[in-house]
Design a protein around this motif. Sequence first.
Motif, PDB file in Angstrom:
ATOM      1  N   UNK A 185    -101.573  88.709   6.019  1.00  0.00           N
ATOM      2  CA  UNK A 185    -101.937  87.577   5.168  1.00  0.00           C
ATOM      3  C   UNK A 185    -101.186  86.301   5.518  1.00  0.00           C
ATOM      4  N   UNK A 186    -100.000  86.443   6.099  1.00  0.00           N
ATOM      5  CA  UNK A 186     -99.214  85.262   6.429  1.00  0.00           C
ATOM      6  C   UNK A 186     -98.429  84.709   5.255  1.00  0.00           C
ATOM      7  N   UNK A 187     -98.382  85.445   4.132  1.00  0.00           N
ATOM      8  CA  UNK A 187     -97.635  84.997   2.947  1.00  0.00           C
ATOM      9  C   UNK A 187     -96.541  86.008   2.622  1.00  0.00           C
ATOM     10  N   UNK A 188     -95.255  85.671   2.782  1.00  0.00           N
ATOM     11  CA  UNK A 188     -94.739  84.444   3.402  1.00  0.00           C
ATOM     12  C   UNK A 188     -94.775  84.555   4.928  1.00  0.00           C
ATOM     13  N   UNK A 189     -94.433  83.445   5.595  1.00  0.00           N
ATOM     14  CA  UNK A 189     -94.437  83.431   7.050  1.00  0.00           C
ATOM     15  C   UNK A 189     -93.026  83.179   7.563  1.00  0.00           C
ATOM     16  N   UNK A 190     -92.303  84.235   7.946  1.00  0.00           N
ATOM     17  CA  UNK A 190     -90.935  84.061   8.435  1.00  0.00           C
ATOM     18  C   UNK A 190     -90.933  83.465   9.843  1.00  0.00           C
ATOM     19  N   UNK A 191     -89.773  83.079  10.355  1.00  0.00           N
ATOM     20  CA  UNK A 191     -89.702  82.571  11.734  1.00  0.00           C
ATOM     21  C   UNK A 191     -90.311  83.566  12.721  1.00  0.00           C
ATOM     22  N   UNK A 192     -90.862  83.023  13.811  1.00  0.00           N
ATOM     23  CA  UNK A 192     -91.602  83.847  14.767  1.00  0.00           C
ATOM     24  C   UNK A 192     -90.821  85.076  15.253  1.00  0.00           C
ATOM     25  N   UNK A 193     -89.602  84.948  15.760  1.00  0.00           N
ATOM     26  CA  UNK A 193     -88.907  86.141  16.253  1.00  0.00           C
ATOM     27  C   UNK A 193     -88.626  87.159  15.156  1.00  0.00           C
TER      28      UNK A 193
ATOM     29  N   UNK B  66    -111.249  89.303   0.600  1.00  0.00           N
ATOM     30  CA  UNK B  66    -110.865  88.654   1.847  1.00  0.00           C
ATOM     31  C   UNK B  66    -111.992  87.714   2.235  1.00  0.00           C
ATOM     32  N   UNK B  67    -111.672  86.717   3.027  1.00  0.00           N
ATOM     33  CA  UNK B  67    -112.692  85.733   3.351  1.00  0.00           C
ATOM     34  C   UNK B  67    -112.328  84.970   4.597  1.00  0.00           C
ATOM     35  N   UNK B  68    -113.358  84.393   5.238  1.00  0.00           N
ATOM     36  CA  UNK B  68    -113.090  83.462   6.308  1.00  0.00           C
ATOM     37  C   UNK B  68    -112.642  82.141   5.698  1.00  0.00           C
ATOM     38  N   UNK B  69    -111.915  81.378   6.488  1.00  0.00           N
ATOM     39  CA  UNK B  69    -111.406  80.087   6.037  1.00  0.00           C
ATOM     40  C   UNK B  69    -112.159  79.014   6.795  1.00  0.00           C
ATOM     41  N   UNK B  70    -113.002  78.276   6.067  1.00  0.00           N
ATOM     42  CA  UNK B  70    -113.847  77.280   6.731  1.00  0.00           C
ATOM     43  C   UNK B  70    -113.036  76.221   7.455  1.00  0.00           C
ATOM     44  N   UNK B  71    -111.752  76.075   7.079  1.00  0.00           N
ATOM     45  CA  UNK B  71    -110.910  75.071   7.716  1.00  0.00           C
ATOM     46  C   UNK B  71    -110.333  75.562   9.039  1.00  0.00           C
ATOM     47  N   UNK B  72    -110.452  76.867   9.300  1.00  0.00           N
ATOM     48  CA  UNK B  72    -109.888  77.438  10.526  1.00  0.00           C
ATOM     49  C   UNK B  72    -110.971  77.506  11.590  1.00  0.00           C
ATOM     50  N   UNK B  73    -110.877  76.620  12.587  1.00  0.00           N
ATOM     51  CA  UNK B  73    -111.863  76.610  13.651  1.00  0.00           C
ATOM     52  C   UNK B  73    -111.734  77.831  14.543  1.00  0.00           C
ATOM     53  N   UNK B  74    -112.715  78.072  15.416  1.00  0.00           N
ATOM     54  CA  UNK B  74    -112.715  79.270  16.251  1.00  0.00           C
ATOM     55  C   UNK B  74    -111.533  79.375  17.200  1.00  0.00           C
ATOM     56  N   UNK B  75    -110.848  78.268  17.468  1.00  0.00           N
ATOM     57  CA  UNK B  75    -109.721  78.305  18.413  1.00  0.00           C
ATOM     58  C   UNK B  75    -108.366  78.334  17.711  1.00  0.00           C
ATOM     59  N   UNK B  76    -108.342  78.351  16.380  1.00  0.00           N
ATOM     60  CA  UNK B  76    -107.092  78.255  15.625  1.00  0.00           C
ATOM     61  C   UNK B  76    -106.577  79.646  15.258  1.00  0.00           C
ATOM     62  N   UNK B  77    -105.551  80.093  15.958  1.00  0.00           N
ATOM     63  CA  UNK B  77    -104.965  81.395  15.670  1.00  0.00           C
ATOM     64  C   UNK B  77    -104.346  81.416  14.275  1.00  0.00           C
ATOM     65  N   UNK B  78    -104.368  82.604  13.661  1.00  0.00           N
ATOM     66  CA  UNK B  78    -103.739  82.815  12.365  1.00  0.00           C
ATOM     67  C   UNK B  78    -103.030  84.156  12.345  1.00  0.00           C
ATOM     68  N   UNK B  79    -102.484  84.557  11.195  1.00  0.00           N
ATOM     69  CA  UNK B  79    -101.714  85.798  11.113  1.00  0.00           C
ATOM     70  C   UNK B  79    -102.407  87.038  11.676  1.00  0.00           C
ATOM     71  N   UNK B  80    -103.715  87.274  11.413  1.00  0.00           N
ATOM     72  CA  UNK B  80    -104.327  88.475  11.989  1.00  0.00           C
ATOM     73  C   UNK B  80    -104.306  88.482  13.526  1.00  0.00           C
ATOM     74  N   UNK B  81    -104.387  87.288  14.122  1.00  0.00           N
ATOM     75  CA  UNK B  81    -104.376  87.177  15.586  1.00  0.00           C
ATOM     76  C   UNK B  81    -102.959  87.319  16.140  1.00  0.00           C
ATOM     77  N   UNK B  82    -102.003  86.722  15.432  1.00  0.00           N
ATOM     78  CA  UNK B  82    -100.609  86.768  15.887  1.00  0.00           C
ATOM     79  C   UNK B  82    -100.088  88.198  15.981  1.00  0.00           C
ATOM     80  N   UNK B  83    -100.602  89.088  15.134  1.00  0.00           N
ATOM     81  CA  UNK B  83    -100.147  90.488  15.161  1.00  0.00           C
ATOM     82  C   UNK B  83    -100.219  91.073  16.563  1.00  0.00           C
ATOM     83  N   UNK B  84    -101.290  90.746  17.296  1.00  0.00           N
ATOM     84  CA  UNK B  84    -101.486  91.352  18.619  1.00  0.00           C
ATOM     85  C   UNK B  84    -100.634  90.679  19.695  1.00  0.00           C
ATOM     86  N   UNK B  85    -100.158  89.468  19.424  1.00  0.00           N
ATOM     87  CA  UNK B  85     -99.153  88.878  20.305  1.00  0.00           C
ATOM     88  C   UNK B  85     -97.805  89.539  20.067  1.00  0.00           C
TER      89      UNK B  85
END
Length: 430
Positions: free
Chosen positions: A332-340, A10-29
């Motif tokens: 991981x976000x792979x694949x990423x189905x529609x939000x609902x 696992x790794x950080x993604x240098x392209x993802x800035x500190x304000x850019x939500x991703x799959x690990x963050x979306x889980x808690x929403x």
Amino acid sequence: MTETTEVADVATDAAAGPTEYGPPDFTYLHMDTPARPMHWSMVLEIAGGDAPVGIDEIRDRVRSRVARYDVFGVGVRGGRWRRPDIVVTPADAIDIDHHVVATEVADAAARDRMIAELCATHLRRPDPFWHITLMTVAESGEQLLVLRVHHSLSDGLAGAAFAALLADGTPEQLAEFDRFGAGPRFRVGDVDPDVLADARAAHDEQWKAGRSGRGWPALTRSGRREIATVSVSTRDLRRAAKRHEATVHEFVLGAVGRTLSAHPPTATGPENIRVTLPATLDPTFRHTGNAVSVTLLNLAGDDTDLDRQIARSREQLSLIETRRAALALAATGHPSPPWPVMRAIVGASMSRMAPDIHIGVNPGFSRVRSVLGRRIVSLTPLSPLGGYSFSVTSLVLGDRTTFGIVTDPQALPGYAARFAAAFDELLTAP
């Protein structure tokens, strides 16, 4: 967040800035519902002085620090059944008077009720996803700062960055928070298929092992919370663990299991108690956002022998670590189905997992020990109830280790205080 570190691909993604939500963050929403707010809290007790700390002092300190990290401006619009819009408020537009408030309570009992109410109260959207309450206890003069941060914005480990809003320190001392506030947002990288398959198999083995003998009271939709706290000497805790030939992590798990068995919430306690145990996916301990996943561990609910509880926990921790079980639920976000659809998947996954309780054992990383010249007496973490009715979260920091207990009082009436008293007695026994 725990002493069990999952070292994996696992790794950080240098392209993802500190304000850019991703799959690990979306889980808690996805986990957040009207009756289940998903923010964690940190309670800072500060030492008394010649005069109480005033709300204007706290607001001035926060106002002077809020531009330090962009993550302090992040909020969310939507995020339940509609895909969220991530809203970043410029530092000079953040309403500090709203985000930092003061309240006075009569006594210690009222203090705990107020903290519980804050645990149960959603953070306002789309405002930045954090809030600070200065609380003064009229009877004793005690003062507390209650920091609340939505879990989608940060896990508890990276949440150390939010201490920079309040803590005293030189520029060099405050720079220690940069590892959690200024770096790229954590992402789960590609995982070897064989490793992932074994992790999922280990997770399923743990799930099946805890299927029988269940009976812990489930989380209700009341939305109410009760809290209690325990604080012990870190030195004494380490000595107690050593006497039982255990790590602190093993000892805490065993002690929780022993206490739950000796003091069950109902007349007859369950045979098995299914636990969600957080594990970090970031072995470098250097990220913003969420690098935490969860694993399953089964405590005996009917065994008051501490050494047997420790041995059982040790065996499962070994399985969790060697087979990298935390990867089974890593987002991981792979694949990423529609939000609902993804929200429904997360809900179904939690329902199938059906945890009873949550236990977190967290290392502390900050060397800063004061706020506005007042010594920080203690820092106590409080976790959200993410599908379970009982949580105990510890913070091992300096010479004190604290435990924050959160319960659903409709499921477990009066149990937070009852557990805390018994747990404290066990931890402080000669």
